[in-house]
Design an enzyme around this catalytic site. Structure first.
Site, PDB file in Angstrom:
ATOM      1  N   CYS A  79      25.050 -14.732 -18.013  1.00 42.32           N
ATOM      2  CA  CYS A  79      24.925 -14.403 -19.441  1.00 42.32           C
ATOM      3  C   CYS A  79      23.469 -14.430 -19.904  1.00 42.32           C
ATOM      4  O   CYS A  79      22.719 -13.498 -19.616  1.00 42.32           O
ATOM      5  CB  CYS A  79      25.842 -15.320 -20.242  1.00 42.32           C
ATOM      6  SG  CYS A  79      26.278 -14.627 -21.835  1.00 42.32           S
ATOM      7  N   HIS A 169      31.049 -15.905 -17.984  1.00 46.83           N
ATOM      8  CA  HIS A 169      30.794 -17.312 -17.633  1.00 46.83           C
ATOM      9  C   HIS A 169      31.818 -17.804 -16.612  1.00 46.83           C
ATOM     10  O   HIS A 169      32.835 -18.386 -17.016  1.00 46.83           O
ATOM     11  CB  HIS A 169      30.930 -18.191 -18.882  1.00 46.83           C
ATOM     12  CG  HIS A 169      29.805 -18.087 -19.844  1.00 46.83           C
ATOM     13  ND1 HIS A 169      28.742 -18.965 -19.853  1.00 46.83           N
ATOM     14  CD2 HIS A 169      29.571 -17.206 -20.834  1.00 46.83           C
ATOM     15  CE1 HIS A 169      27.908 -18.634 -20.813  1.00 46.83           C
ATOM     16  NE2 HIS A 169      28.379 -17.571 -21.432  1.00 46.83           N
ATOM     17  N   GLU A 171      31.730 -20.310 -14.867  1.00 43.03           N
ATOM     18  CA  GLU A 171      31.783 -21.783 -14.878  1.00 43.03           C
ATOM     19  C   GLU A 171      32.739 -22.318 -15.952  1.00 43.03           C
ATOM     20  O   GLU A 171      32.999 -23.515 -16.002  1.00 43.03           O
ATOM     21  CB  GLU A 171      30.366 -22.365 -15.061  1.00 43.03           C
ATOM     22  CG  GLU A 171      29.792 -22.322 -16.473  1.00 43.03           C
ATOM     23  CD  GLU A 171      29.323 -20.949 -16.932  1.00 43.03           C
ATOM     24  OE1 GLU A 171      29.547 -19.951 -16.208  1.00 43.03           O
ATOM     25  OE2 GLU A 171      28.737 -20.860 -18.027  1.00 43.03           O
TER      26      GLU A 171
END
Ligand code: GLN
Length: 196
Positions: A79, A169, A171
């Site tokens: 990002c 994202h 994660e």
């Protein structure tokens, strides 16, 4: 194998958790002396590209990190990290590390669709969850860039040699596919058996 995570701002702890789920050691880069440790790859997290860009300069991390990338140290930008690596940002006069031959569009989904979730294919690794938060997309890539994922015909993940970027994202979901893929870039194929 040890992975450095840039920890100036944004979602860095979430990346550390993903690495630990894969059994990979990580440590945080917060100041210049942290770069003295040896490491096999570096993650630039999501957050705010302008803030991270400013802090990188103030903390004198900007040039050393740029040099590491040009020396082919594996790097994974999510990002805001994607924006920091882009050679061009179409709707922002600024560029930062500018090491990857891509043109990004910042905050590209407008206010209504600022944040959303979907699932799409990532390379040949099947469909994975993708969470977008005020995300960019990639508008243009050079011939040496491999496109890894698209959402509604917009490029959202790509790789150019040692550089991997995602507009989403990974994660923030439980799926470890993208981190596993990055670890393979960092450690070569001999690691496959351990992390597959
Ligand atoms: N909109 C942010 C920027 O321009 C990126 C958002 C994110 O990293 N989730 O840097």
């Amino acid at each position: 194998m040890r992975i450095a995570v840039l920890a100036l701002q944004g979602a860095f702890i979430e990346h550390e958790k993903m690495l630990s789920k894969l059994g990979i050691a990580s440590f945080e880069i917060r100041q210049k002396k942290d770069l003295l440790h040896s490491f096999d790859g570096l993650i630039i997290p999501g957050g705010e590209s302008s803030v991270q860009g400013k802090l990188l300069k103030e903390l004198e991390l900007f040039e050393p990190i740029r040099k590491l990338i040009t020396e082919k140290v594996p790097i994974f930008g999510t990002c805001a990290g994607l924006l920091l690596l882009s050679k061009q940002i179409e709707n922002d006069g600024r560029v930062y590390l500018a090491t990857m031959d891509i043109t990004a569009v910042r905050n590209a989904y407008g206010r209504q669709l600022g944040s959303f979730y979907t699932a799409e294919s990532f390379g040949t690794m099947g469909k994975i969850p993708m969470t977008f938060i005020r995300a960019p997309y990639i508008k243009d890539v050079s011939d040496s860039v491999v496109i890894l994922a698209t959402v509604n015909s917009k490029i959202v993940a790509a790789r150019q040699g040692n550089q991997l970027v995602t507009a989403f994202h990974p994660e923030l979901n439980d799926d470890l596919t993208v981190h596993r893929y990055f670890i393979k870039i960092c450690g070569g194929e001999q690691l496959n058996r351990i992390i597959d």
